[in-house]
Design a protein around this motif. Structure first.
Motif, PDB file in Angstrom:
ATOM      1  N   SER A  53       0.837  -1.203   0.000  1.00 21.63           N
ATOM      2  CA  SER A  53       0.000   0.000   0.000  1.00 21.63           C
ATOM      3  C   SER A  53       0.871   1.252   0.000  1.00 21.63           C
ATOM      4  O   SER A  53       1.935   1.275   0.642  1.00 21.63           O
ATOM      5  CB  SER A  53      -0.907   0.026   1.230  1.00 21.63           C
ATOM      6  OG  SER A  53      -1.755  -1.094   1.250  1.00 21.63           O
ATOM      7  N   PRO A  54       0.455   2.290  -0.705  1.00 20.57           N
ATOM      8  CA  PRO A  54       1.194   3.559  -0.662  1.00 20.57           C
ATOM      9  C   PRO A  54       1.305   4.067   0.769  1.00 20.57           C
ATOM     10  O   PRO A  54       0.424   3.819   1.597  1.00 20.57           O
ATOM     11  CB  PRO A  54       0.329   4.494  -1.520  1.00 20.57           C
ATOM     12  CG  PRO A  54      -0.459   3.591  -2.389  1.00 20.57           C
ATOM     13  CD  PRO A  54      -0.710   2.349  -1.591  1.00 20.57           C
ATOM     14  N   LYS A  55       2.383   4.761   1.074  1.00 17.47           N
ATOM     15  CA  LYS A  55       2.603   5.242   2.430  1.00 17.47           C
ATOM     16  C   LYS A  55       1.459   6.113   2.923  1.00 17.47           C
ATOM     17  O   LYS A  55       1.111   6.105   4.103  1.00 17.47           O
ATOM     18  CB  LYS A  55       3.922   6.011   2.493  1.00 17.47           C
ATOM     19  CG  LYS A  55       5.154   5.140   2.323  1.00 17.47           C
ATOM     20  CD  LYS A  55       6.436   5.958   2.427  1.00 17.47           C
ATOM     21  CE  LYS A  55       7.656   5.051   2.266  1.00 17.47           C
ATOM     22  NZ  LYS A  55       8.926   5.827   2.336  1.00 17.47           N
ATOM     23  N   SER A  56       0.847   6.858   2.015  1.00 19.24           N
ATOM     24  CA  SER A  56      -0.255   7.739   2.412  1.00 19.24           C
ATOM     25  C   SER A  56      -1.471   6.960   2.882  1.00 19.24           C
ATOM     26  O   SER A  56      -2.341   7.494   3.571  1.00 19.24           O
ATOM     27  CB  SER A  56      -0.662   8.637   1.239  1.00 19.24           C
ATOM     28  OG  SER A  56      -1.082   7.850   0.135  1.00 19.24           O
ATOM     29  N   SER A  58      -1.019   3.810   4.387  1.00 16.05           N
ATOM     30  CA  SER A  58      -0.509   2.789   5.314  1.00 16.05           C
ATOM     31  C   SER A  58      -0.688   3.212   6.770  1.00 16.05           C
ATOM     32  O   SER A  58       0.248   3.226   7.556  1.00 16.05           O
ATOM     33  CB  SER A  58       0.975   2.531   5.019  1.00 16.05           C
ATOM     34  OG  SER A  58       1.133   2.064   3.704  1.00 16.05           O
ATOM     35  N   TYR A  78      -5.533   3.981  -9.435  1.00 15.61           N
ATOM     36  CA  TYR A  78      -4.762   2.838  -8.959  1.00 15.61           C
ATOM     37  C   TYR A  78      -3.822   2.322 -10.036  1.00 15.61           C
ATOM     38  O   TYR A  78      -2.655   2.038  -9.774  1.00 15.61           O
ATOM     39  CB  TYR A  78      -5.698   1.721  -8.494  1.00 15.61           C
ATOM     40  CG  TYR A  78      -5.673   1.536  -6.996  1.00 15.61           C
ATOM     41  CD1 TYR A  78      -6.429   2.355  -6.169  1.00 15.61           C
ATOM     42  CD2 TYR A  78      -4.869   0.570  -6.407  1.00 15.61           C
ATOM     43  CE1 TYR A  78      -6.398   2.200  -4.788  1.00 15.61           C
ATOM     44  CE2 TYR A  78      -4.839   0.403  -5.035  1.00 15.61           C
ATOM     45  CZ  TYR A  78      -5.601   1.228  -4.235  1.00 15.61           C
ATOM     46  OH  TYR A  78      -5.552   1.076  -2.880  1.00 15.61           O
ATOM     47  N   ILE A  82      -0.532   4.283  -8.966  1.00 17.72           N
ATOM     48  CA  ILE A  82      -0.061   3.409  -7.884  1.00 17.72           C
ATOM     49  C   ILE A  82       0.646   2.189  -8.445  1.00 17.72           C
ATOM     50  O   ILE A  82       1.819   1.944  -8.162  1.00 17.72           O
ATOM     51  CB  ILE A  82      -1.224   3.012  -6.955  1.00 17.72           C
ATOM     52  CG1 ILE A  82      -1.764   4.268  -6.242  1.00 17.72           C
ATOM     53  CG2 ILE A  82      -0.768   1.967  -5.943  1.00 17.72           C
ATOM     54  CD1 ILE A  82      -2.934   4.012  -5.328  1.00 17.72           C
ATOM     55  N   ASN A  85       4.064   2.373 -10.192  1.00 19.19           N
ATOM     56  CA  ASN A  85       5.247   2.650  -9.380  1.00 19.19           C
ATOM     57  C   ASN A  85       5.826   1.351  -8.807  1.00 19.19           C
ATOM     58  O   ASN A  85       5.104   0.600  -8.142  1.00 19.19           O
ATOM     59  CB  ASN A  85       4.882   3.603  -8.240  1.00 19.19           C
ATOM     60  CG  ASN A  85       6.109   4.226  -7.600  1.00 19.19           C
ATOM     61  OD1 ASN A  85       7.105   3.542  -7.353  1.00 19.19           O
ATOM     62  ND2 ASN A  85       6.043   5.512  -7.317  1.00 19.19           N
ATOM     63  N   SER A  87       7.449   0.820  -6.276  1.00 23.46           N
ATOM     64  CA  SER A  87       7.349   0.744  -4.814  1.00 23.46           C
ATOM     65  C   SER A  87       6.052   0.093  -4.357  1.00 23.46           C
ATOM     66  O   SER A  87       5.912  -0.245  -3.180  1.00 23.46           O
ATOM     67  CB  SER A  87       7.473   2.142  -4.198  1.00 23.46           C
ATOM     68  OG  SER A  87       6.415   2.976  -4.620  1.00 23.46           O
ATOM     69  N   ALA A  88       5.100  -0.129  -5.272  1.00 22.36           N
ATOM     70  CA  ALA A  88       3.849  -0.806  -4.926  1.00 22.36           C
ATOM     71  C   ALA A  88       3.999  -2.322  -4.941  1.00 22.36           C
ATOM     72  O   ALA A  88       3.037  -3.037  -4.654  1.00 22.36           O
ATOM     73  CB  ALA A  88       2.740  -0.390  -5.888  1.00 22.36           C
TER      74      ALA A  88
END
Length: 348
Positions: A53-56, A58, A78, A82, A85, A87-88
């Motif tokens: 999940s994105p940090k925002s 989490s 999404y 999201i 990226n 990082s997802a």
């Protein structure tokens, strides 16, 4: 690697493609029309150990149902902001697998389904697209690797045709997939799935309950893969995966009736509802490639993986006629797949 800069470059590679798909009636864009397909795909992604999940989002406030609601209410965001990226994804290298498969399923839909060939030929085209796109995205996998020796982290693909022309007429478009993976210090694993391809004609597909029975010989192994003919005027999903378990009730009813009649071997499935379905790229990435998921059958050894895939039934024509193995991850073992599959190969 300078994470932000490299991630931005990769995002910029796929974002234009994704925006064209989500703003269309076909591919990911069709999800706005098929709400059950979108909901089940979103649930698969959110529950997967591959998705981060994105940090925002989490924080304890955001529970899985909140993420599901956000995904389904604004699925374009999404996909475009999201899932583009790296990082997802955990590990981040899986980004390359997902977008290789997503590109393959969309190009297959655009290039080959308009000609609406038979299922065997369509499946051959689909597998070719998958192999080509995995090769294209292999360089991005290596760019994303976090191991000290990037050469040990890679994507490898092996393909085998296990049937001659005479047997293809009996097997249909049945093919097997093995995901061989190792992430970081985790144990190596093999996930196995078997697919029976079906063309959707109009709003439904014809399901052979004998094929359902074969796919259900091993729990978690069998799936149907639905192809849809691309039409710019229609809502056209990418290739869609549906578990053979969904047809267990119809199969049970058929086995009772077949004692008294020869009718009922085929059923018509109105797949337009897409209950408990997801697209192929999401299924493989967030299902099969996740060792903790319930999708596919997991084995710890290559020989057992091949045995599970190929020896599910004693009748030769029910063995997969095509086999693809995707090896991904850190320092996966080198397997002589040709040797392991040799006994299952049909003489030409």
């Amino acid at each position: 690697m300078e994470e932000n800069n490299d991630f931005d470059r990769l995002v910029n590679k796929v974002k234009p493609l994704v925006k064209s798909w989500t703003r269309n009636r076909s591919g990911f864009g069709s999800f706005q029309h098929y709400k059950k397909l979108l909901s089940h795909t979103a649930l698969l992604v959110i529950k997967s150990g591959i998705f981060v999940s994105p940090k925002s989002l989490s924080t304890p406030i955001f529970l899985k149902q909140d993420l599901l609601r956000l995904f389904t209410s604004n699925y374009r965001d999404y996909y475009e902001n999201i899932l583009t990226n790296p990082s997802a994804f955990q590990p981040t290298t899986i980004w390359a697998l997902f977008w290789a498969l997503s590109t393959a399923e969309h190009q297959f839909m655009f290039k080959f389904t308009p000609f609406w060939s038979n299922e065997e030929r369509l499946t051959g085209h689909f597998i070719s697209q998958i192999m080509e796109r995995l090769e294209d995205f292999g360089v991005h996998w290596r760019q994303l690797t976090e191991v000290t020796q990037p050469s040990l982290s890679e994507i490898r693909v092996y393909y085998a045709d296990t049937a001659n022309d005479s047997r293809e007429a009996l097997t249909g478009a049945d093919f097997g997939l093995i995901i061989q993976a190792r992430y970081g210090n985790q144990p190596e694993f093999f996930k196995i799935a078997r697919f029976q391809a079906k063309k959707v004609e109009g709003t439904s597909a014809s399901i052979n309950l004998k094929q359902v029975e074969a796919l259900l010989k091993h729990k978690g192994l069998g799936y149907f893969l639905f192809y849809h003919r691309f039409d710019i005027k229609e809502w056209t999903p990418p290739p869609i995966v549906k578990s053979a378990d969904f047809y267990q009730k119809q199969l049970d009813e058929f086995k009772i009736l077949e004692k008294f009649t020869t009718k009922g071997k085929y059923i018509t499935d109105p797949v337009s509802s897409y209950e408990k379905c997801c697209d192929f790229a999401s299924f493989v990435t967030f299902g099969l490639a996740d060792p903790a998921s319930e999708y596919g059958v997991i084995e710890s050894r290559a020989d057992r993986a091949v045995s599970t895939l190929m020896e599910t039934d004693t009748r030769t024509f029910e063995k997969p006629s095509r086999v693809m193995i995707i090896s991904i991850g850190d320092n996966v073992s080198v397997v002589d797949w040709e040797q392991l599959l040799r006994e299952y190969m049909e003489p030409i």
